[in-house]
Write a protein that holds these residues in place. Structure first.
Motif, PDB file in Angstrom:
ATOM      1  N   SER A 245      -0.380   9.344   5.406  1.00  0.00           N
ATOM      2  CA  SER A 245      -1.297   8.193   5.425  1.00  0.00           C
ATOM      3  C   SER A 245      -0.547   6.921   5.788  1.00  0.00           C
ATOM      4  O   SER A 245      -1.055   6.076   6.529  1.00  0.00           O
ATOM      5  CB  SER A 245      -1.982   8.042   4.073  1.00  0.00           C
ATOM      6  OG  SER A 245      -2.761   9.176   3.753  1.00  0.00           O
ATOM      7  N   GLN A 246       0.673   6.778   5.272  1.00  0.00           N
ATOM      8  CA  GLN A 246       1.459   5.584   5.571  1.00  0.00           C
ATOM      9  C   GLN A 246       1.893   5.562   7.034  1.00  0.00           C
ATOM     10  O   GLN A 246       1.911   4.505   7.671  1.00  0.00           O
ATOM     11  CB  GLN A 246       2.680   5.518   4.650  1.00  0.00           C
ATOM     12  CG  GLN A 246       3.439   4.201   4.701  1.00  0.00           C
ATOM     13  CD  GLN A 246       2.685   3.053   4.069  1.00  0.00           C
ATOM     14  OE1 GLN A 246       1.582   3.215   3.538  1.00  0.00           O
ATOM     15  NE2 GLN A 246       3.254   1.863   4.122  1.00  0.00           N
TER      16      GLN A 246
ATOM     17  N   SER B  26       0.818  -1.207   0.000  1.00  0.00           N
ATOM     18  CA  SER B  26       0.000   0.000   0.000  1.00  0.00           C
ATOM     19  C   SER B  26       0.855   1.262   0.000  1.00  0.00           C
ATOM     20  O   SER B  26       0.432   2.321  -0.476  1.00  0.00           O
ATOM     21  CB  SER B  26      -0.935   0.015   1.212  1.00  0.00           C
ATOM     22  OG  SER B  26      -0.211   0.104   2.428  1.00  0.00           O
TER      23      SER B  26
ATOM     24  N   GLU C  19       1.291   3.519  -3.027  1.00  0.00           N
ATOM     25  CA  GLU C  19       0.181   4.325  -3.513  1.00  0.00           C
ATOM     26  C   GLU C  19      -0.214   5.435  -2.553  1.00  0.00           C
ATOM     27  O   GLU C  19      -1.026   6.292  -2.907  1.00  0.00           O
ATOM     28  CB  GLU C  19      -1.052   3.424  -3.749  1.00  0.00           C
ATOM     29  CG  GLU C  19      -0.782   2.210  -4.628  1.00  0.00           C
ATOM     30  CD  GLU C  19      -0.284   2.602  -6.006  1.00  0.00           C
ATOM     31  OE1 GLU C  19      -0.807   3.588  -6.559  1.00  0.00           O
ATOM     32  OE2 GLU C  19       0.630   1.934  -6.518  1.00  0.00           O
ATOM     33  N   GLN C  20       0.326   5.458  -1.339  1.00  0.00           N
ATOM     34  CA  GLN C  20      -0.114   6.413  -0.328  1.00  0.00           C
ATOM     35  C   GLN C  20       0.903   7.535  -0.116  1.00  0.00           C
ATOM     36  O   GLN C  20       2.089   7.358  -0.380  1.00  0.00           O
ATOM     37  CB  GLN C  20      -0.344   5.693   1.014  1.00  0.00           C
ATOM     38  CG  GLN C  20      -1.466   4.676   0.989  1.00  0.00           C
ATOM     39  CD  GLN C  20      -2.021   4.429   2.377  1.00  0.00           C
ATOM     40  OE1 GLN C  20      -3.015   5.015   2.773  1.00  0.00           O
ATOM     41  NE2 GLN C  20      -1.367   3.535   3.115  1.00  0.00           N
TER      42      GLN C  20
END
Length: 260
Positions: free
Chosen positions: A230-231, A222, A225-226
């Protein structure tokens, strides 16, 4: 005690369960394990069952014979091309999506000429161990098609856009040593050692703390894409899950015991 179970050798997919480890082996060696609709359907069903089983930690994908997978079945392409999107691509897409999102580690074990959909599936694995006989070929343009099973998503992420364009449009073949240098594969081994080294690596993965390993897989995937904030939040949430699990207490106590 180790539990092993296999389906009939005539099936297009062999399965073998060994505790927390599940082997899924493509079984059409006469056609270099080319995917047809029957194989795609069985593969999707097997993946769905594996993902739903909480006791399975590692899934190994491999192929019988001299090739992991040589792509799609040309006989089906010629006889019934209209069936391909729904009866072949769609079940494979569903299976690949499940494998990418599940918390099990997916280890590909590959050898020989790998083309088209075989390359797509190999690149979709979390880790990849390859025999020194391995060579990858995009191959889709030779059939006048543009690619499937996620290869236009994975290839530029692993090779960079310029090299991915070259591999896809110019038909470059990537041999085993180059695949290792490009990080397309994690390990390269002599062909006659592939099965043993795959088992060793798979068992090592099975011994990892399951929750932590699953979280690492999800976070790394993920993270591509973040944005950073957010990560960071996702890492904090996953870390909180891990420290609430017994694996954390056991690991900390083991560490303290060794240090003392």
């Amino acid at each position: 005690m180790t539990q092993r179970e296999s389906i009939m050798p005539s099936s297009p997919l062999k399965t073998e369960r060994n505790g927390a480890l599940l082997h899924l082996r493509f079984n059409r060696p006469a056609s270099l394990n080319a995917i047809d609709s029957a194989m795609a359907g069985v593969f999707q069903q097997s993946v769905e069952q594996a993902v739903a089983d909480p006791d399975i930690r590692v899934i190994v994908l491999s192929g019988e014979g001299r090739s992991f997978m040589a792509g799609g079945d040309i006989a089906q392409f010629a006889a019934d091309p209209d069936s391909i999107p729904d009866s072949l691509i769609e079940p494979m897409n569903q299976a690949i999506d499940l494998l990418s999102r599940c918390d099990k580690i997916v280890l590909g074990s590959v050898q020989g000429p790998i083309a088209g959909a075989g390359m797509s599936l190999a690149l979709a694995c979390d880790l990849l161990i390859a025999a020194d006989t391995t060579r990858f070929s995009f191959a889709y343009t030779a059939l006048g098609v543009s690619g499937d099973l996620g290869i236009t998503w994975t290839l530029p992420r692993q090779l960079g856009l310029r090299r991915a364009m070259s591999v896809a449009l110019l038909g470059e073949t990537i041999k085993a040593e180059e695949a290792l240098a490009l990080d397309l594969v994690n390990q390269l081994v002599p062909a006659d050692h592939l099965e043993d080294r795959t088992e060793e690596l798979a068992q090592r993965l099975c011994r990892l703390p399951a929750l932590a390993a699953g979280n690492i897989k999800r976070l790394l995937r993920s993270g591509l894409e973040q944005d950073l904030i957010s990560q960071l939040a996702a890492e904090k949430q996953a870390f909180s899950q891990c420290i609430a699990h017994p694996d954390f207490d056991n690991a900390v106590q083991g560490f303290l015991t060794k240090r003392s």
